[in-house]
Scaffold this motif. Structure first.
Motif, PDB file in Angstrom:
ATOM      1  N   VAL A  65       1.243   2.271  -8.979  1.00  0.00           N
ATOM      2  CA  VAL A  65       1.073   1.461  -7.858  1.00  0.00           C
ATOM      3  C   VAL A  65       1.832   0.268  -8.022  1.00  0.00           C
ATOM      4  O   VAL A  65       2.173  -0.483  -7.095  1.00  0.00           O
ATOM      5  CB  VAL A  65      -0.354   0.976  -7.541  1.00  0.00           C
ATOM      6  CG1 VAL A  65      -1.406   2.035  -7.155  1.00  0.00           C
ATOM      7  CG2 VAL A  65      -0.882   0.265  -8.836  1.00  0.00           C
TER       8      VAL A  65
ATOM      9  N   CYS B 194      -0.947  -1.985  -3.942  1.00  0.00           N
ATOM     10  CA  CYS B 194      -2.340  -1.584  -3.846  1.00  0.00           C
ATOM     11  C   CYS B 194      -3.071  -2.979  -3.432  1.00  0.00           C
ATOM     12  O   CYS B 194      -2.985  -3.940  -4.234  1.00  0.00           O
ATOM     13  CB  CYS B 194      -2.913  -0.854  -4.748  1.00  0.00           C
ATOM     14  SG  CYS B 194      -4.345   0.022  -4.356  1.00  0.00           S
TER      15      CYS B 194
ATOM     16  N   CYS C 192       0.665  -1.187  -0.134  1.00  0.00           N
ATOM     17  CA  CYS C 192      -0.080  -0.045  -0.074  1.00  0.00           C
ATOM     18  C   CYS C 192       0.947   1.158   0.081  1.00  0.00           C
ATOM     19  O   CYS C 192       1.943   1.156   0.563  1.00  0.00           O
ATOM     20  CB  CYS C 192      -1.025  -0.022   1.230  1.00  0.00           C
ATOM     21  SG  CYS C 192      -2.040   1.393   1.224  1.00  0.00           S
TER      22      CYS C 192
END
Lengths: 191, 284
Positions: free
Chosen positions: B260, B200, B104
């Motif tokens: 990401v 992510c 993340c």
């Protein structure tokens, strides 16, 4: 017969080893986090107490008394109990591995516990015969297990309770133990 | 007289018990597998339980019984796997060591919160309330439960307070405790080699994902289309990279509009492509 019964029940409730005589406090606090562990410890204590009682009673009767060296009780009892438990452990690994696994770490742990030495010395102080001594030992071990299991049951719930940080952990366990001892004091009037 | 008797009786008793015990230990000795003792000595000894067995001894016994492969000890890594294989005569099955990665890119960001919250309570508690504090229900909560859980001090608060905790790869043993601790399962164990990692966990698509986070995967599928090896596939609106097919060309990273996907440890060497040197454990 009624005297033996009285000794048995007295050892469980009135003179509970942990909560009235304050013997075996370290396993009482140390091994009372889970009911399962408490039962394992109780079984080991029962086992060792019976063994210790028989061996020390014989030692007292046939060695210490004839030689008039009763003052060696404490040191000799520790020696004999420790060696005996060690011996039993060796035999268990060889012949009853299942029982050895079940008693596990608790067996050597309690060898020189004060509760074990306490039962042997108390038997002699009360001048019990061999049978009464063994019954007394069984009663004491049952009482010990009872106290441990009760404590473990309470502590399993304490883990989930919202306790002020200052009391969390050992302090609340000590307070609980104190309250339990007061509760067991109620049995004192029954004798 | 009495003292003499005491000394003599004590000595005799001790001697008898000593001889008895010594004899019993020899006579009733149970042969223990010498390999087990040797193997326990070779273990890291942290008794972390990450392998799923009760301590290092439990794992060794399971390996001895053939119930598990010797490469399940994460803290020991390939060195211990190799040593265990030698001791028990099994085929070595190395594979790269594993390290934790927080998948993340945004931790606790005050700009992206649904409501005000006391940050001292921890991730697990925060997630119980209305799907967490952050607008994204899938990403890092940022209240450092993993940092507190790590027994090796490998996770620490990011210098940028809005970022998720950072992993010190040199300290991470890959025990997986943080993976279990994270309420959103944001942390995963990845092989310690050069590879693209998707940072992510949001399963939302397009505008919805963007509305929750500045660096969310919007499930555009560009990485899937860009990959020349067909190693990337979209599953649950997130790219899944098949590392056996991946050549580490970095095309998926170049194409990603929200960035990401990142190359994990660009300084490490690329493992040999699948087929030449299998990184999967050989069947034992």
């Amino acid at each position: 017969m009624s005297e033996i019964m009285l000794v048995f029940l007295g050892a469980i409730f009135v003179n509970n080893f942990v909560l009235s005589r304050f013997l075996g406090i370290c396993p009482f606090i140390g091994v009372s986090k889970k009911i399962r562990d408490a039962l394992g410890m109780g079984a080991a204590v029962l086992f060792v107490m019976i063994l210790a009682t028989i061996s020390t009673w014989l030692l007292q009767e046939f060695v210490l008394k004839p030689l008039e060296i009763e003052f060696l009780q404490t040191i000799m009892f520790i020696l004999v109990i420790a060696a005996l438990v060690q011996f039993v452990e060796i035999m268990l690994i060889k012949f009853l591995p299942a029982l050895y696994e079940a008693l596990g770490i608790y067996l050597p742990l309690i060898t020189t516990n004060c509760a074990i030495l306490g039962i042997t010395l108390l038997n002699l102080k009360e001048d019990y015969n061999l049978l009464t001594s063994v019954v007394h030992a069984v009663g004491a071990a049952v009482g010990f297990t009872l106290a441990l299991v009760l404590m473990a049951g309470i502590r399993e719930r304490l883990d989930l309770a919202d306790i002020p940080p200052a009391f969390n952990g050992a302090p609340i366990a000590f307070i609980t133990a104190g309250l339990m001892a007061i509760a067991f004091l109620g049995f004192a009037g029954m004798m | 007289m009495s003292i003499l008797l005491a000394v003599i009786s004590m000595s005799v008793l001790a001697l008898l018990l000593g001889i008895g015990l010594g004899y019993a230990a020899k006579r009733f000795a149970v042969p223990v597998d010498p390999r087990i003792e040797e193997a326990i000595g070779a273990m890291p000894g942290a008794n972390c339980g990450g392998c799923g067995f009760p301590g290092c001894g439990g794992l060794v016994k399971a390996v001895a019984r053939g119930e598990t492969k010797p490469n399940v000890c994460a803290p020991g890594g390939s060195a211990v796997a190799k040593r265990l294989s030698e001791i028990f005569g099994l085929e070595a099955s190395g594979g790269a060591p594993k390290v934790a990665q927080v998948r993340c890119r945004v931790g606790a960001d005050p700009d992206w919160e649904k409501f005000e919250y006391d940050h001292e309570l921890g991730c697990g508690t925060a997630m119980l309330l209305a799907g967490g504090v952050g607008t994204c229900d899938f990403g890092c909560v940022g209240m450092l439960d993993c940092v507190k859980a790590c027994p090796f001090g490998a996770l620490s608060k990011s210098p940028d307070s809005k970022r998720p905790p950072v992993v010190d790869v040199s300290r991470c043993t890959g025990c997986g405790i943080c993976v279990e601790t994270c309420p959103n399962r944001v942390i995963a164990l990845v092989d310690l080699n050069r590879q693209p990692v998707v940072y992510c966990r949001s399963i939302l698509k397009g505008k919805l994902a963007k509305g929750c986070c500045i660096v969310a995967c919007i499930a555009c599928g560009k990485c899937e289309r860009n990959c020349p090896e067909k190693a990337v596939s979209m599953q649950n609106n997130l790219p899944v990279i098949d590392l056996a097919k991946c050549t580490r060309c970095g095309k998926c990273i170049e194409g990603c509009p929200t960035k990401v996907i990142l190359m994990f440890r660009d300084d490490l060497k690329t493992p040999a492509p699948a087929g030449t040197a299998p990184s999967v454990p050989a069947a034992s």
